[in-house]
Write an enzyme that holds these catalytic residues in place. Structure first.
Site, PDB file in Angstrom:
ATOM      1  N   TYR A 101      -6.183  -1.257   5.174  1.00  0.00           N
ATOM      2  CA  TYR A 101      -6.360  -1.079   3.734  1.00  0.00           C
ATOM      3  C   TYR A 101      -7.834  -1.238   3.393  1.00  0.00           C
ATOM      4  CZ  TYR A 101      -6.237  -1.901  -1.283  1.00  0.00           C
ATOM      5  OH  TYR A 101      -6.468  -1.803  -2.618  1.00  0.00           O
ATOM      6  N   GLU A 187      -9.594   3.834  -3.363  1.00  0.00           N
ATOM      7  CA  GLU A 187      -8.725   3.132  -2.415  1.00  0.00           C
ATOM      8  C   GLU A 187      -8.223   4.074  -1.316  1.00  0.00           C
ATOM      9  OE1 GLU A 187      -5.260   0.372  -3.717  1.00  0.00           O
ATOM     10  OE2 GLU A 187      -4.301   2.214  -3.038  1.00  0.00           O
TER      11      GLU A 187
END
Ligand code: GDP
Ligand code: MN
Length: 373
Positions: A101, A187
């Site tokens: 992530y 993201e």
């Protein structure tokens, strides 16, 4: 403004972050072709502006182009978390060795961007945040200093040693995207470790609504301009897509905003914002209704025109013409210059204008509820 995955992906690609090969598809056949081009096994991904698609069934695997076409047929036209799927992204299926992530977000409390990394990315990142917060590293970035190498090293230090360098390089690029495109969030989840190195398997970008247009968008026009909103602008109207089912058309931004508020207060959800501008003529109303039709979400139209220089008889003429073509129930509030003539035109066509905005909002909400399947 939250970008769809394919739009965010176009920006990552332009700025040198690897993404899997793939293309967009709005039909079964296009999905088949995209799968052939991608070389066989693919992942079909619903292009809707929500997260958690993987868990909700919006991400599906296909072994070959025929299966891709079949699955595309199931997905297109269906709904994901209440949003219609009009478009798919079809990408080559890469096999991740591990999923990471990585993001840059605006930390309003610190008044600075913060970079976030976890070696435990993927669809369970929220779960990881809850049960194993230590697996998520946060590094604030003082905006005047930027992502200095030592900060990026600190950020990716929980990663296996051989991945730290390539991760830090991608983190630097993502920070660059965050500032250059004036994002509030950039993201990548998952950022996948594959045999070919790190690949961004998802892209989530939220641009500041007040971002300045600039040359960073060169070559991305197709990815970033909503054709509907662009067509509206080309004829001097202002159109913004919203999520509901009540089409709203009015003249003057303030009046249209007030109309949206009243619709919401009456328990309804507007499908759009549309300001057809001052001096609205029949032709403009007709064009405006066409835009709402193309958007496709409205089950009822609420036309709210406040006269001044706008002539109600002209508007009424446009409403009548547009009604005939739209096939949607219409609620019309019309006041101002030549109001009596305007009402007469509407009555002759069998349409009944309402007298106040509140009454109009209530009617529109009731009609939208009736139109529910
Ligand atoms: P989200 O659930 O809306 O965030 O959608 P993602 O694009 O992140 O996809 C969800 C999950 O599907 C990812 O965490 C991956 O595990 C998986 N996935 C997405 N793209 C691919 C791909 O190209 N190959 C493989 N094997 N899995 C993928
Ligand atoms: Mn994701």
């Amino acid at each position: 403004m939250r970008l769809l995955e394919w739009q965010g992906r176009a920006i990552l690609e332009k700025e040198g972050i690897p993404v899997p090969a793939g293309g967009r598809a709005t039909t079964r056949n296009a999905a088949r072709e995209a799968a052939s081009a991608a070389g066989g096994a693919v992942v079909l991904k619903a292009q809707v502006p929500v997260g958690g698609r993987g868990k909700a069934g919006g991400i599906r695997m296909a072994r070959d182009p025929d299966e891709a076409a079949r699955i595309a047929g199931e997905m297109l036209g269906s709904e994901l978390k209440g949003l219609p799927i009009h478009e798919l992204l079809v990408v080559e299926a890469v096999a991740p060795v591990s999923e990471h992530y990585l993001s840059v977000a605006l930390d309003r409390r610190r008044r600075a961007p913060v970079m976030i990394y976890s070696p435990r990315g993927g669809v369970d990142i929220e779960e990881v945040a809850r049960t194993d917060p230590g697996a998520i590293r946060q590094v604030p970035i003082p905006p005047l200093e930027g992502p200095l190498p030592f900060r990026l090293r600190q950020l990716v230090s929980p990663a296996p040693p051989e991945l730290r360098k390539p991760l830090a390089a991608i983190a630097g690029k993502l920070y660059h995207i965050f500032t250059r495109y004036e994002a509030t969030l950039a993201e990548i989840n998952p950022l996948a470790e594959t045999e070919r190195g790190l690949v961004a398997l998802d892209a989530k970008l939220i641009l500041d609504d007040d971002h300045r247009p600039g040359d960073q968008f060169a070559g991305l026009a197709d990815a970033l301009v909503d054709p509907l909103e662009a067509d509206a602008r080309a004829v001097g109207m202002s159109y913004v897509r919203l999520e509901g089912d009540i089409g709203v058309l009015g003249n003057g931004a303030g009046l249209v905003m007030a109309t949206l508020d009243l619709v919401a207060q009456a328990g309804g959800r507007p499908a759009n914002f549309l300001d057809i501008g001052g001096g609205a003529r029949a032709e403009r109303v007709r064009k405006g209704v066409e835009l709402i039709r193309r958007d496709g979400k409205a089950k009822v139209l609420f036309v709210n025109v406040f006269g001044g220089i706008t002539r109600c008889d002209e508007v009424a003429q446009g409403v009548v013409e547009a009604t005939v073509r739209s096939g949607l129930p219409m609620v019309i509030r019309l006041t101002g210059t030549n109001e009596a003539e305007g009402r007469a035109i509407l009555s002759r066509a069998g349409l009944v204008p309402v007298h106040t905005m509140e009454e109009g909002a209530a009617r529109a909400v009731a009609l939208a509820k009736e139109a529910q399947p």
